[in-house]
Design an enzyme around this catalytic site. Structure first.
Site, PDB file in Angstrom:
ATOM      1  N   GLY A 109      28.572 -11.025 -14.382  1.00  0.00           N
ATOM      2  CA  GLY A 109      28.145 -11.938 -15.437  1.00  0.00           C
ATOM      3  C   GLY A 109      26.625 -11.923 -15.499  1.00  0.00           C
ATOM      4  N   SER A 110      26.100 -12.813 -16.321  1.00  0.00           N
ATOM      5  CA  SER A 110      24.638 -12.859 -16.462  1.00  0.00           C
ATOM      6  C   SER A 110      24.052 -13.512 -15.211  1.00  0.00           C
ATOM      7  CB  SER A 110      24.282 -13.712 -17.679  1.00  0.00           C
ATOM      8  OG  SER A 110      25.014 -14.918 -17.587  1.00  0.00           O
ATOM      9  N   PHE A 111      24.908 -14.093 -14.382  1.00  0.00           N
ATOM     10  CA  PHE A 111      24.423 -14.886 -13.244  1.00  0.00           C
ATOM     11  C   PHE A 111      24.640 -14.180 -11.925  1.00  0.00           C
ATOM     12  CE2 PHE A 111      28.829 -15.187 -12.959  1.00  0.00           C
ATOM     13  CZ  PHE A 111      29.279 -15.407 -14.244  1.00  0.00           C
ATOM     14  N   GLY A 112      25.463 -13.135 -11.898  1.00  0.00           N
ATOM     15  CA  GLY A 112      25.787 -12.499 -10.618  1.00  0.00           C
ATOM     16  C   GLY A 112      27.102 -11.763 -10.749  1.00  0.00           C
ATOM     17  N   VAL A 129      31.403 -11.206  -9.892  1.00  0.00           N
ATOM     18  CA  VAL A 129      32.682 -11.864  -9.629  1.00  0.00           C
ATOM     19  C   VAL A 129      33.471 -10.904  -8.736  1.00  0.00           C
ATOM     20  CG1 VAL A 129      34.791 -12.791 -10.624  1.00  0.00           C
ATOM     21  CG2 VAL A 129      32.651 -13.035 -11.874  1.00  0.00           C
ATOM     22  N   LYS A 177      32.633 -16.074  -7.131  1.00  0.00           N
ATOM     23  CA  LYS A 177      31.443 -15.855  -7.959  1.00  0.00           C
ATOM     24  C   LYS A 177      30.241 -15.976  -7.041  1.00  0.00           C
ATOM     25  CE  LYS A 177      30.481 -17.837 -12.057  1.00  0.00           C
ATOM     26  NZ  LYS A 177      30.729 -18.730 -13.203  1.00  0.00           N
ATOM     27  N   ASP A 233      30.876 -22.808 -24.243  1.00  0.00           N
ATOM     28  CA  ASP A 233      30.634 -21.374 -24.390  1.00  0.00           C
ATOM     29  C   ASP A 233      31.984 -20.678 -24.466  1.00  0.00           C
ATOM     30  OD1 ASP A 233      28.633 -18.868 -22.634  1.00  0.00           O
ATOM     31  OD2 ASP A 233      29.423 -19.046 -24.659  1.00  0.00           O
TER      32      ASP A 233
HETATM   33  C1  LIG Z   1      38.866  -6.131 -15.509  1.00  0.00           C
HETATM   34  N1  LIG Z   1      38.879  -7.515 -15.150  1.00  0.00           N
HETATM   35  C2  LIG Z   1      39.877  -8.000 -14.409  1.00  0.00           C
HETATM   36  O1  LIG Z   1      40.796  -7.326 -14.051  1.00  0.00           O
HETATM   37  C3  LIG Z   1      39.780  -9.425 -13.975  1.00  0.00           C
HETATM   38  C4  LIG Z   1      40.804 -10.116 -13.300  1.00  0.00           C
HETATM   39  C5  LIG Z   1      42.174  -9.612 -12.906  1.00  0.00           C
HETATM   40  N2  LIG Z   1      40.370 -11.391 -13.060  1.00  0.00           N
HETATM   41  C6  LIG Z   1      39.102 -11.523 -13.550  1.00  0.00           C
HETATM   42  C7  LIG Z   1      38.272 -12.686 -13.501  1.00  0.00           C
HETATM   43  C8  LIG Z   1      38.540 -13.917 -12.892  1.00  0.00           C
HETATM   44  C9  LIG Z   1      39.700 -14.350 -12.155  1.00  0.00           C
HETATM   45  O2  LIG Z   1      40.701 -13.682 -11.892  1.00  0.00           O
HETATM   46  N3  LIG Z   1      39.509 -15.632 -11.772  1.00  0.00           N
HETATM   47  C10 LIG Z   1      38.285 -16.086 -12.213  1.00  0.00           C
HETATM   48  C11 LIG Z   1      37.659 -17.343 -12.034  1.00  0.00           C
HETATM   49  C12 LIG Z   1      36.388 -17.556 -12.593  1.00  0.00           C
HETATM   50  C13 LIG Z   1      35.772 -16.510 -13.287  1.00  0.00           C
HETATM   51 CL1  LIG Z   1      34.187 -16.816 -13.981  1.00  0.00          CL
HETATM   52  C14 LIG Z   1      36.374 -15.254 -13.460  1.00  0.00           C
HETATM   53  C15 LIG Z   1      37.658 -15.059 -12.902  1.00  0.00           C
HETATM   54  C16 LIG Z   1      38.712 -10.309 -14.141  1.00  0.00           C
HETATM   55  C17 LIG Z   1      37.368 -10.081 -14.809  1.00  0.00           C
END
Ligand SMILES: CNC(=O)c1c(C)[nH]c(/C=C2\C(=O)Nc3ccc(Cl)cc32)c1C
Length: 276
Positions: free
Chosen positions: A17-20, A22, A37, A138
């Site tokens: 993200g813009s903050f760091g 995940v 995060k 947002d």
């Molecule tokens: C390609 N992206 C993924 O596969 C993906 C998966 C399976 N989960 C996520 C993201 C999150 C996720 O699984 N739980 C989260 C809690 C807070 C935030 Cl800011 C992001 C997430 C993502 C970006």
């Protein structure tokens, strides 16, 4: 207390993200898959650090089945990092799902769109009813997550939102503000009705697989939004769904329906599963 590495095993990076970053992590105590995060606060001003602390404290209080669950936070003073542990959403973010639908020339079934709308309204109701919370503001596909049963989990972008606003961070939120409401363009205050506008854009994009207003740059986007004209969602979707999207994309915030007015629609109500 125990360090992040003692408590969690890092599996992979699943988002930036813009903050760091995940990260996908596994909690050592019970092998549960979670998400972390990572926020580097080394370059943050005192004000921004305070914002992070207040955001995390709000996150800790908000427990709702359609808001991404917060579990833990670990502070690493030496590395000036804060690790925020949250619920893993197996089906990733809505942005990715929409891209996939477009690529596969597929679409969301109408009943699923109504279910998404009902779940998003339940999440907003939880947020709006707590005036103090600034979590949303947002709303966009990449901030909406989906669990393994394709249930909506609204992300915690409050952190990014506050940090991005005035931080020296390379606020890489380069995205075009497709969901910016007319009142925001006219420099009016952001309010709940601005969320309803963004929700209308989100539901529209779930149906049309593209936002209701598009333009090459922010200036012309602003003009299109202020004009408020957009094509109907695809004909495979009912006039009833079109009417709900149309009502959320009403130019005048006062004439836009509220969360509770939308929840009282019979078609929405039939998908509202109230916690017992
Ligand atoms: C390609 N992206 C993924 O596969 C993906 C998966 C399976 N989960 C996520 C993201 C999150 C996720 O699984 N739980 C989260 C809690 C807070 C935030 Cl800011 C992001 C997430 C993502 C970006």
């Amino acid at each position: 207390g125990a360090s992040f590495a003692e408590l969690y095993a890092e599996l992979c990076v699943i988002g930036r993200g813009s903050f760091g970053e995940v990260l996908k992590v596994r909690r050592r105590s019970d092998s549960r898959t979670l998400v972390c995060k990572v926020l580097s606060y080394g370059q943050m001003s005192e004000k921004e650090k305070q914002l992070v602390v207040s955001e995390v404290n709000i996150l800790r209080e908000l427990k709702h089945r359609h808001v991404v669950q917060y579990f833990d936070r670990v502070l690493d003073k030496r590395a000036a990092k804060i690790y925020i542990i949250m619920e893993y959403c197996e089906n990733g973010d809505m942005g990715r799902q929409i891209k996939r639908m477009r690529r596969d020339r597929s679409h969301f079934e109408e009943t699923r769109v109504w279910k998404f709308l009902a779940q998003l309204l339940l999440a907003f109701e939880a947020c709006h009813n707590r005036k103090d919370i600034i979590l949303h503001r947002d709303i966009k596909p990449c901030n909406i997550f989906l669990d393994r049963d394709m249930n909506i989990k609204v992300g915690d972008f409050g952190l990014a939102k506050e940090l991005g606003a005035e931080s020296q961070f390379a606020y890489t939120n380069v995205g075009t503000p497709y969901y910016m409401s007319p009142e925001l363009i006219n420099e009016k205050r952001y309010n709940e009705k601005s969320d309803i506008w963004a929700l209308g854009c989100l539901i529209y994009e779930m149906c049309a697989l593209r936002p209701p207003f598009e333009a090459a740059n922010v200036v012309s986007l602003g003009k299109r939004i202020s004009a408020g004209r957009f094509s109907r969602i695809p004909m495979r979707y009912s006039d009833e769904l079109q009417a709900v999207v149309q009502s959320m994309l009403t130019l005048s915030p006062t004439r836009r329906p509220s969360v509770s007015q939308l929840m009282s629609l019979p078609r929405v109500g039939s998908y509202v599963v109230r916690a017992r």
